[in-house]
Design an enzyme around this catalytic site. Structure first.
Site, PDB file in Angstrom:
ATOM      1  N   ARG A   1      -1.820   6.314  31.436  1.00 50.39           N
ATOM      2  CA  ARG A   1      -2.649   7.035  32.403  1.00 50.39           C
ATOM      3  C   ARG A   1      -1.885   8.094  33.187  1.00 50.39           C
ATOM      4  O   ARG A   1      -2.498   8.970  33.791  1.00 50.39           O
ATOM      5  CB  ARG A   1      -3.289   6.048  33.394  1.00 50.39           C
ATOM      6  CG  ARG A   1      -2.258   5.302  34.227  1.00 50.39           C
ATOM      7  CD  ARG A   1      -2.785   4.010  34.839  1.00 50.39           C
ATOM      8  NE  ARG A   1      -1.729   3.305  35.575  1.00 50.39           N
ATOM      9  CZ  ARG A   1      -0.789   2.562  35.013  1.00 50.39           C
ATOM     10  NH1 ARG A   1      -0.764   2.417  33.697  1.00 50.39           N
ATOM     11  NH2 ARG A   1       0.119   1.953  35.735  1.00 50.39           N
TER      12      ARG A   1
ATOM     13  N   ASP B   1       7.700   9.942  45.879  1.00 52.17           N
ATOM     14  CA  ASP B   1       7.573   8.727  45.075  1.00 52.17           C
ATOM     15  C   ASP B   1       8.978   8.186  44.855  1.00 52.17           C
ATOM     16  O   ASP B   1       9.895   8.974  44.583  1.00 52.17           O
ATOM     17  CB  ASP B   1       6.894   9.029  43.732  1.00 52.17           C
ATOM     18  CG  ASP B   1       6.347   7.795  43.041  1.00 52.17           C
ATOM     19  OD1 ASP B   1       7.085   6.793  42.939  1.00 52.17           O
ATOM     20  OD2 ASP B   1       5.178   7.820  42.609  1.00 52.17           O
TER      21      ASP B   1
ATOM     22  N   CYS C   1      -3.401  -2.502  39.677  1.00 53.92           N
ATOM     23  CA  CYS C   1      -3.589  -2.138  38.266  1.00 53.92           C
ATOM     24  C   CYS C   1      -2.795  -3.052  37.329  1.00 53.92           C
ATOM     25  O   CYS C   1      -3.249  -3.356  36.225  1.00 53.92           O
ATOM     26  CB  CYS C   1      -3.182  -0.686  38.042  1.00 53.92           C
ATOM     27  SG  CYS C   1      -4.281   0.519  38.802  1.00 53.92           S
TER      28      CYS C   1
END
Length: 278
Positions: free
Chosen positions: A75, A64, A191
């Protein structure tokens, strides 16, 4: 590693696995010897990383290139308020170290690209696609399918999620069998635009972690050949069968792609007859 090589602390930590007939010391050894790459340390990656680490998977790679933002924390549960501004791979690695120091975390602070993906997945037994964009999903699919590396796919949207496993068998489908090409840009909001129920990735990511652990242990039936849909609003699950497409350019009867270097992962990510994209 055999059960005799577990020290007293490890015997206690993994005792609920060891007493299971389908896991035992042999299964725990398989988990300890396994190497899993998780692409994405966000909403889906959080429960995947957490449960793989808790289960005692020996090596977890985390890929990442993003930093933790305050809006992630609704989340992305492996990151905390004090981690805002830190790279997600560093925050995730610190979380794992606190949870289970037995685990070796390999940090890949980078965006997965066609230039890096083949070498990256070569070091791992299983890949978990916890990414949030179509380009990365197609790239992971193509690289894993070509290399014969099994991978778990998950995706979320508002109240809905989907998950499946691709084991790379001769007759098994791949992600391109499900979605030959990505939808037009802007038709599927992310999102940040559409929002997502904070607990939803916990459900989908936990299923991905379950599929990964089952694969390592060689127990149960995987979702290979099946796509699981989850609707949190209705609290319903639905499974549909997936089949290999004979015309699939990656895994079909006459594949036209030999390397991810032959494909430009832009726009639709579709592969034409000469292995280029639209």
């Amino acid at each position: 590693m055999s059960g005799l090589e577990l020290d007293a602390t490890q015997l206690d930590r993994y005792s609920r696995h060891i007493i299971m007939d389908d896991v035992g010391a042999t299964g725990q050894a398989a988990l300890r010897e396994a190497a899993v790459l998780v692409v994405g340390a966000g909403g889906l990656g959080s429960p995947v990383i957490q449960y793989l680490a808790a289960a005692g998977v020996g090596t977890i790679g985390i890929a990442d290139d993003d930093a933790v933002e305050l809006s992630n924390l609704q989340r992305q549960t492996i990151h905390g308020t004090d981690d805002v501004g830190e790279q997600k791979v560093d925050s995730a690695a610190a979380f794992v170290d606190t949870l289970n120091p037995d685990v070796d975390v390999q940090r890949h602070d980078q965006r997965v690209t066609a230039d890096t993906v083949t070498d990256l997945i070569a070091a791992y037994d299983v890949v978990v696609d916890a990414s949030d964009n179509f380009r990365t999903r197609y790239l992971i699919n193509d690289a894993c399918t070509l290399a014969g590396v099994p991978f778990s796919h998950g995706a979320i949207f508002q109240f809905e999620g989907q998950v499946t496993t691709f084991t790379g068998g001769d007759d098994g489908p791949c992600y391109r069998c499900l979605f030959p090409e990505a939808p037009p840009a802007g038709t599927v909001p992310d999102c940040a635009t559409a929002g997502v129920l904070g607990v939803l990735p916990g459900t989908i990511g936990s299923i991905q972690a379950t599929e990964t652990v089952k694969h390592i242990l060689g127990v149960g039936d995987s979702l290979d050949g099946r796509l699981l849909f989850y609707d949190a609003a209705d609290m319903s699950f639905e499974t549909v069968a997936l089949a290999q497409r004979p015309e699939c350019p990656i895994c079909g009867d006459s594949p036209v792609v030999d390397s991810v270097q032959e494909v430009a992962y832009t726009e639709s990510c579709a592969v034409t007859g000469d292995a280029t994209t639209e």
